[in-house]
Design an enzyme around this catalytic site. Structure first.
Site, mmCIF file in Angstrom:
data_model
loop_
_atom_site.group_PDB
_atom_site.id
_atom_site.type_symbol
_atom_site.label_atom_id
_atom_site.label_comp_id
_atom_site.label_asym_id
_atom_site.label_seq_id
_atom_site.Cartn_x
_atom_site.Cartn_y
_atom_site.Cartn_z
ATOM 1 N N HIS A 28 46.489 25.545 93.467
ATOM 2 C CA HIS A 28 45.366 26.466 93.677
ATOM 3 C C HIS A 28 45.741 27.551 94.686
ATOM 4 C CE1 HIS A 28 41.124 27.694 94.228
ATOM 5 N NE2 HIS A 28 41.445 27.794 95.516
ATOM 6 N N GLU A 29 46.388 27.151 95.767
ATOM 7 C CA GLU A 29 46.797 28.142 96.775
ATOM 8 C C GLU A 29 47.875 29.070 96.229
ATOM 9 O OE1 GLU A 29 44.864 28.487 99.120
ATOM 10 O OE2 GLU A 29 43.835 26.578 98.857
ATOM 11 N N HIS A 81 46.221 31.835 94.514
ATOM 12 C CA HIS A 81 45.825 32.936 95.401
ATOM 13 C C HIS A 81 47.004 33.857 95.706
ATOM 14 C CE1 HIS A 81 41.737 31.793 96.063
ATOM 15 N NE2 HIS A 81 42.016 30.644 96.654
#
Length: 229
Positions: free
Chosen positions: A101-102, A105
């Protein structure tokens, strides 16, 4: 007599408070559940993050450790991805999902994803709005000043905009994460389902924050209108 921190309009916040508590419970319990399930690949979340970053041409983005639990984040200013104690060295489905998920980003930042750019650009203004909105509104109540009440509400709308912009940023990062984990076969289809459960639970906390902000705005408007009548 009016008590600024306790009045009848507080009842408007009860649904949001309940939702927020449930969202926090959901994310913690779901993360705990899948933290106990190791991925078949046997690689750590830090290693997965590194592989995914390198695959997308982001070898210059370092992965650093940050203390705490679920404090993981990508810092667009420093161009650094930080993984927490419970994620960095873990080989669990939950940790791998969070790390991916990071990475999502970081890829958003690389591609200039519009909502991420917007969120980053308004952060200083939102901090200003968040700091001054409630004090201005409270002073307006105490002094009976409609102008100060309106100023406080207007500034609080800046906080609402931030939460609105945050939702697509977080949902998109999770979608990118699951796609990457599937394409690279880092997780099996069954494991992907577990990672999705973790990321969906985490997304609920952002939805809860938005709901709380909306109801708080409704409360401020109700208080303002009561002063006008």
């Amino acid at each position: 007599m009016y008590y600024p921190f306790f009045d009848s309009t507080m009842i408007l916040l009860i649904p949001a408070l309940i939702f927020s508590m449930w969202a926090q419970f959901k994310v913690k319990s779901t993360f705990a559940k899948y933290s106990e399930v190791g991925a078949e690949s046997g690689v750590t979340a830090q290693r997965v993050g590194r592989l995914l970053l390198d695959m997308r041409g982001l070898s210059g983005v370092p992965i650093e450790h940050i203390s705490g639990q679920l404090t993981d984040h990508y810092d667009p200013r420093a161009k650094v991805l930080r993984l927490s104690d419970s994620v960095e060295t873990s080989r669990s489905i939950a940790a791998i999902g969070v790390a991916a998920h990071e990475v999502g980003h970081a890829i958003q930042d690389q591609e200039g994803y519009s909502f991420l750019r917007l969120r980053n650009s308004i952060v200083p203004g939102v901090q200003f709005c968040s700091t001054l909105s409630m004090p201005l509104f409270l002073i307006g109540l105490l002094l009976g000043s409609l102008n100060l009440l309106n100023a406080g509400i207007l500034l609080f709308c800046g906080v609402l905009v931030f939460h609105l912009v945050t939702l697509p940023v977080e949902f998109d990062a999770s979608a990118r994460a699951l796609k990457l984990l599937s394409e690279t076969r880092t997780l099996t289809q069954e494991e992907l389902s577990g990672a999705k459960s973790v990321l969906d639970a985490a997304a609920l906390t952002y939805v809860a924050a938005l709901v709380m902000t909306v109801l708080q705005l409704v409360r401020l408007l109700a208080l303002r209108n009561s002063r006008r009548s």
